[in-house]
Design a protein around this motif. Sequence first.
Motif, PDB file in Angstrom:
ATOM      1  N   VAL A  65      63.140   3.950   1.998  1.00 53.90           N
ATOM      2  CA  VAL A  65      64.121   3.044   2.599  1.00 53.90           C
ATOM      3  C   VAL A  65      64.204   1.768   1.761  1.00 53.90           C
ATOM      4  CG1 VAL A  65      64.774   1.730   4.653  1.00 53.90           C
ATOM      5  CG2 VAL A  65      63.641   3.952   4.899  1.00 53.90           C
ATOM      6  N   THR A  66      65.431   1.388   1.399  1.00 51.93           N
ATOM      7  CA  THR A  66      65.697   0.151   0.664  1.00 51.93           C
ATOM      8  C   THR A  66      66.470  -0.803   1.572  1.00 51.93           C
ATOM      9  OG1 THR A  66      65.794   1.315  -1.449  1.00 51.93           O
ATOM     10  CG2 THR A  66      66.872  -0.826  -1.351  1.00 51.93           C
ATOM     11  N   LEU A  67      66.194  -2.085   1.476  1.00 53.46           N
ATOM     12  CA  LEU A  67      66.907  -3.076   2.284  1.00 53.46           C
ATOM     13  C   LEU A  67      67.842  -3.903   1.405  1.00 53.46           C
ATOM     14  CD1 LEU A  67      64.171  -4.441   4.733  1.00 53.46           C
ATOM     15  CD2 LEU A  67      65.726  -2.497   5.018  1.00 53.46           C
ATOM     16  N   ALA A  68      69.013  -4.220   1.953  1.00 59.38           N
ATOM     17  CA  ALA A  68      69.986  -5.076   1.282  1.00 59.38           C
ATOM     18  C   ALA A  68      70.424  -6.167   2.246  1.00 59.38           C
ATOM     19  CB  ALA A  68      71.197  -4.258   0.836  1.00 59.38           C
ATOM     20  N   THR A  69      70.648  -7.367   1.729  1.00 55.71           N
ATOM     21  CA  THR A  69      71.071  -8.485   2.580  1.00 55.71           C
ATOM     22  C   THR A  69      72.580  -8.499   2.784  1.00 55.71           C
ATOM     23  OG1 THR A  69      71.138  -9.928   0.638  1.00 55.71           O
ATOM     24  CG2 THR A  69      69.100  -9.901   1.943  1.00 55.71           C
ATOM     25  N   GLU A  70      73.309  -7.721   2.004  1.00 54.13           N
ATOM     26  CA  GLU A  70      74.759  -7.579   2.173  1.00 54.13           C
ATOM     27  C   GLU A  70      75.105  -6.097   2.102  1.00 54.13           C
ATOM     28  OE1 GLU A  70      76.688  -9.832  -0.836  1.00 54.13           O
ATOM     29  OE2 GLU A  70      75.957 -11.766  -0.119  1.00 54.13           O
ATOM     30  N   LYS A  71      76.192  -5.710   2.760  1.00 56.44           N
ATOM     31  CA  LYS A  71      76.590  -4.319   2.719  1.00 56.44           C
ATOM     32  C   LYS A  71      76.993  -3.953   1.297  1.00 56.44           C
ATOM     33  CE  LYS A  71      79.224  -0.836   5.223  1.00 56.44           C
ATOM     34  NZ  LYS A  71      80.130  -0.565   6.367  1.00 56.44           N
ATOM     35  N   PRO A  72      76.287  -2.970   0.708  1.00 54.73           N
ATOM     36  CA  PRO A  72      76.528  -2.671  -0.706  1.00 54.73           C
ATOM     37  C   PRO A  72      77.782  -1.835  -0.913  1.00 54.73           C
ATOM     38  CG  PRO A  72      74.828  -1.240   0.157  1.00 54.73           C
ATOM     39  CD  PRO A  72      75.185  -2.179   1.266  1.00 54.73           C
ATOM     40  N   GLN A  73      78.316  -1.905  -2.116  1.00 54.17           N
ATOM     41  CA  GLN A  73      79.483  -1.119  -2.507  1.00 54.17           C
ATOM     42  C   GLN A  73      79.156  -0.399  -3.822  1.00 54.17           C
ATOM     43  OE1 GLN A  73      82.303  -0.881  -0.651  1.00 54.17           O
ATOM     44  NE2 GLN A  73      81.460  -2.311   0.877  1.00 54.17           N
ATOM     45  N   GLY A  74      79.804   0.758  -4.029  1.00 50.41           N
ATOM     46  CA  GLY A  74      79.678   1.450  -5.299  1.00 50.41           C
ATOM     47  C   GLY A  74      78.320   2.038  -5.575  1.00 50.41           C
ATOM     48  N   LEU A  75      77.615   2.470  -4.528  1.00 52.68           N
ATOM     49  CA  LEU A  75      76.305   3.094  -4.695  1.00 52.68           C
ATOM     50  C   LEU A  75      76.390   4.596  -4.416  1.00 52.68           C
ATOM     51  CD1 LEU A  75      73.917   0.574  -2.903  1.00 52.68           C
ATOM     52  CD2 LEU A  75      74.388   0.762  -5.344  1.00 52.68           C
ATOM     53  N   SER A  76      75.448   5.342  -4.971  1.00 52.70           N
ATOM     54  CA  SER A  76      75.381   6.772  -4.667  1.00 52.70           C
ATOM     55  C   SER A  76      74.738   7.027  -3.308  1.00 52.70           C
ATOM     56  CB  SER A  76      74.585   7.507  -5.754  1.00 52.70           C
ATOM     57  OG  SER A  76      73.237   7.051  -5.782  1.00 52.70           O
ATOM     58  N   VAL A  77      74.075   6.013  -2.751  1.00 49.55           N
ATOM     59  CA  VAL A  77      73.439   6.157  -1.436  1.00 49.55           C
ATOM     60  C   VAL A  77      74.510   6.361  -0.368  1.00 49.55           C
ATOM     61  CG1 VAL A  77      71.997   5.030   0.292  1.00 49.55           C
ATOM     62  CG2 VAL A  77      71.488   4.740  -2.135  1.00 49.55           C
ATOM     63  N   ARG A  78      74.310   7.402   0.468  1.00 55.41           N
ATOM     64  CA  ARG A  78      75.314   7.751   1.486  1.00 55.41           C
ATOM     65  C   ARG A  78      75.049   7.100   2.836  1.00 55.41           C
ATOM     66  NH1 ARG A  78      79.486   8.652  -0.863  1.00 55.41           N
ATOM     67  NH2 ARG A  78      78.340   7.209  -2.210  1.00 55.41           N
ATOM     68  N   THR A  79      73.829   6.686   3.097  1.00 58.29           N
ATOM     69  CA  THR A  79      73.473   6.166   4.422  1.00 58.29           C
ATOM     70  C   THR A  79      73.210   4.668   4.352  1.00 58.29           C
ATOM     71  OG1 THR A  79      72.528   8.274   5.132  1.00 58.29           O
ATOM     72  CG2 THR A  79      71.809   6.304   6.315  1.00 58.29           C
ATOM     73  N   THR A  80      73.982   3.899   5.117  1.00 54.67           N
ATOM     74  CA  THR A  80      73.820   2.450   5.215  1.00 54.67           C
ATOM     75  C   THR A  80      73.793   2.083   6.689  1.00 54.67           C
ATOM     76  OG1 THR A  80      75.029   2.111   3.139  1.00 54.67           O
ATOM     77  CG2 THR A  80      74.792   0.208   4.598  1.00 54.67           C
ATOM     78  N   LEU A  81      72.647   1.612   7.180  1.00 52.39           N
ATOM     79  CA  LEU A  81      72.456   1.342   8.600  1.00 52.39           C
ATOM     80  C   LEU A  81      72.244  -0.153   8.824  1.00 52.39           C
ATOM     81  CD1 LEU A  81      70.019   4.301   9.356  1.00 52.39           C
ATOM     82  CD2 LEU A  81      72.498   4.232   9.713  1.00 52.39           C
ATOM     83  N   LYS A  82      73.034  -0.730   9.731  1.00 53.43           N
ATOM     84  CA  LYS A  82      72.999  -2.165   9.971  1.00 53.43           C
ATOM     85  C   LYS A  82      71.967  -2.516  11.044  1.00 53.43           C
ATOM     86  CE  LYS A  82      76.053  -6.011  11.315  1.00 53.43           C
ATOM     87  NZ  LYS A  82      77.407  -6.364  11.807  1.00 53.43           N
ATOM     88  N   GLY A  83      71.258  -3.608  10.832  1.00 55.55           N
ATOM     89  CA  GLY A  83      70.287  -4.066  11.823  1.00 55.55           C
ATOM     90  C   GLY A  83      69.754  -5.443  11.491  1.00 55.55           C
ATOM     91  N   ARG A  84      68.692  -5.834  12.198  1.00 53.55           N
ATOM     92  CA  ARG A  84      68.042  -7.123  11.969  1.00 53.55           C
ATOM     93  C   ARG A  84      66.543  -6.904  11.829  1.00 53.55           C
ATOM     94  NH1 ARG A  84      71.148 -11.584  12.839  1.00 53.55           N
ATOM     95  NH2 ARG A  84      73.206 -11.188  13.789  1.00 53.55           N
ATOM     96  N   ILE A  85      65.915  -7.720  11.019  1.00 45.44           N
ATOM     97  CA  ILE A  85      64.474  -7.585  10.807  1.00 45.44           C
ATOM     98  C   ILE A  85      63.739  -7.908  12.103  1.00 45.44           C
ATOM     99  CG2 ILE A  85      62.473  -8.482   9.573  1.00 45.44           C
ATOM    100  CD1 ILE A  85      64.234  -8.899   7.155  1.00 45.44           C
ATOM    101  N   HIS A  86      62.909  -6.983  12.527  1.00 46.01           N
ATOM    102  CA  HIS A  86      62.161  -7.121  13.778  1.00 46.01           C
ATOM    103  C   HIS A  86      60.754  -7.664  13.513  1.00 46.01           C
ATOM    104  CE1 HIS A  86      60.717  -6.113  17.795  1.00 46.01           C
ATOM    105  NE2 HIS A  86      59.676  -5.526  17.232  1.00 46.01           N
ATOM    106  N   ALA A  87      60.136  -7.194  12.422  1.00 42.65           N
ATOM    107  CA  ALA A  87      58.768  -7.627  12.114  1.00 42.65           C
ATOM    108  C   ALA A  87      58.494  -7.382  10.632  1.00 42.65           C
ATOM    109  CB  ALA A  87      57.750  -6.884  12.970  1.00 42.65           C
ATOM    110  N   ILE A  88      57.585  -8.184  10.086  1.00 46.77           N
ATOM    111  CA  ILE A  88      57.121  -8.002   8.717  1.00 46.77           C
ATOM    112  C   ILE A  88      55.596  -8.009   8.751  1.00 46.77           C
ATOM    113  CG2 ILE A  88      57.090  -8.888   6.359  1.00 46.77           C
ATOM    114  CD1 ILE A  88      59.750 -10.261   6.908  1.00 46.77           C
ATOM    115  N   ALA A  89      55.005  -6.873   8.381  1.00 44.34           N
ATOM    116  CA  ALA A  89      53.547  -6.744   8.361  1.00 44.34           C
ATOM    117  C   ALA A  89      53.085  -6.841   6.911  1.00 44.34           C
ATOM    118  CB  ALA A  89      53.117  -5.417   8.975  1.00 44.34           C
ATOM    119  N   VAL A  90      52.391  -7.917   6.591  1.00 43.24           N
ATOM    120  CA  VAL A  90      51.968  -8.167   5.215  1.00 43.24           C
ATOM    121  C   VAL A  90      50.464  -7.983   5.106  1.00 43.24           C
ATOM    122  CG1 VAL A  90      51.905  -9.857   3.345  1.00 43.24           C
ATOM    123  CG2 VAL A  90      53.864  -9.794   4.902  1.00 43.24           C
TER     124      VAL A  90
END
Length: 364
Positions: free
Chosen positions: A283-308
């Motif tokens: 899974v890759t994250l983008a801060t803007e909806k990407p264009q012109g990629l070979s990736v077919r699945t783009t799912l919108k959401g908000r960051i819930h947690a970051i475990a470092v």
Amino acid sequence: MIEFSCRLSRPRFTLEADFNCPSGCVALFGPSGSGKTTVAKLIAGLERPQSGRIVVGDRVLLDTNAGIDLPVHKRRVGLVFQDGQLLPHLSVRQNLAYGRYFSPVDAREVPFDGVVELLGIGHLLAARPATLSGGERQRVAIGRALLAAPRLLVMDEPLASLDADRKLEILPFIERLRDELSLPIVYVSHALEEVARLATVVVRMSEGRIVAQGPPTEVFAAALPESAADRFEAVSVLAGTSLKELTAYAMTTLAHPAGEIAVPGLFGPPGRTVRMAIRATNVTLATEKPQGLSVRTTLKGRIHAIAVGTGPTALVTVELDGGDKISASLTRLAISDLGLDVGREVYALVKAVSIDERSVVMLG
């Protein structure tokens, strides 16, 4: 219903496990040495705990307090192991009949021809085990176990010795056992794609103890990786509704509140629910909806947690539109460069080719 509560001590290993699951496919999941096979052997009667109670349906197989300990042949547990363990000097038909020999005469309601048809092995009846492929041997082993008229089927890493193609060949037959025969199954595996596809309930084990229990969507929720290798075990389980089959490309598009999901394979007419496992490392994250990629699945959401953790990676949990959660394994450097923080809107990108077909299943 399967009720299990046992204590067993050996040199360098202690099992203290309790779970209570409805009938269906109960998957014992965890790394090697976590106790999965020990639990399977205790259910089958191949090992005995210092104390415990095991109940399948309305039958008590073991209750050390009450002095109950049914022998193996009376437990009515069908066993399927990793290597099939067929008798090499007998034909497929004779191996199947050997299973029937051990079933109680008054319990032989499972028809021979029905099992042969269910497993698609009619054309193999005259063959010897040495001439069969790995997938064919496992189907025959399953048939032999079924013809012993079990009340429970225990499958201990049944696909571990098979290559990817043979695994894909045999998974639909295990699904048919679960769905068409309504036979309770205990499925032992450390392959999360198989578990995500087959399991009704997942019992996750570690070092002889139960660390999580529930449906795959809950048990495979994101957690902080404890080591570098653990990031490859972080998985999300998502479900969508089939929207359209792209037959020319052997793909299916699923509808999800957060966006469309592209999965490999064809999954029937519109309206079918399809579930799959997605590894966090895919899974890759983008801060803007990407264009012109070979990736077919783009799912919108908000960051819930970051475990470092202390290493270079972190696990980011994104709450997708619609409420589902998906985890992404990122470097801490990427998180810093992108300015990612809880509450930020992001897009989760998933390549269709990264979704293992073993994890994809139709639910309705």
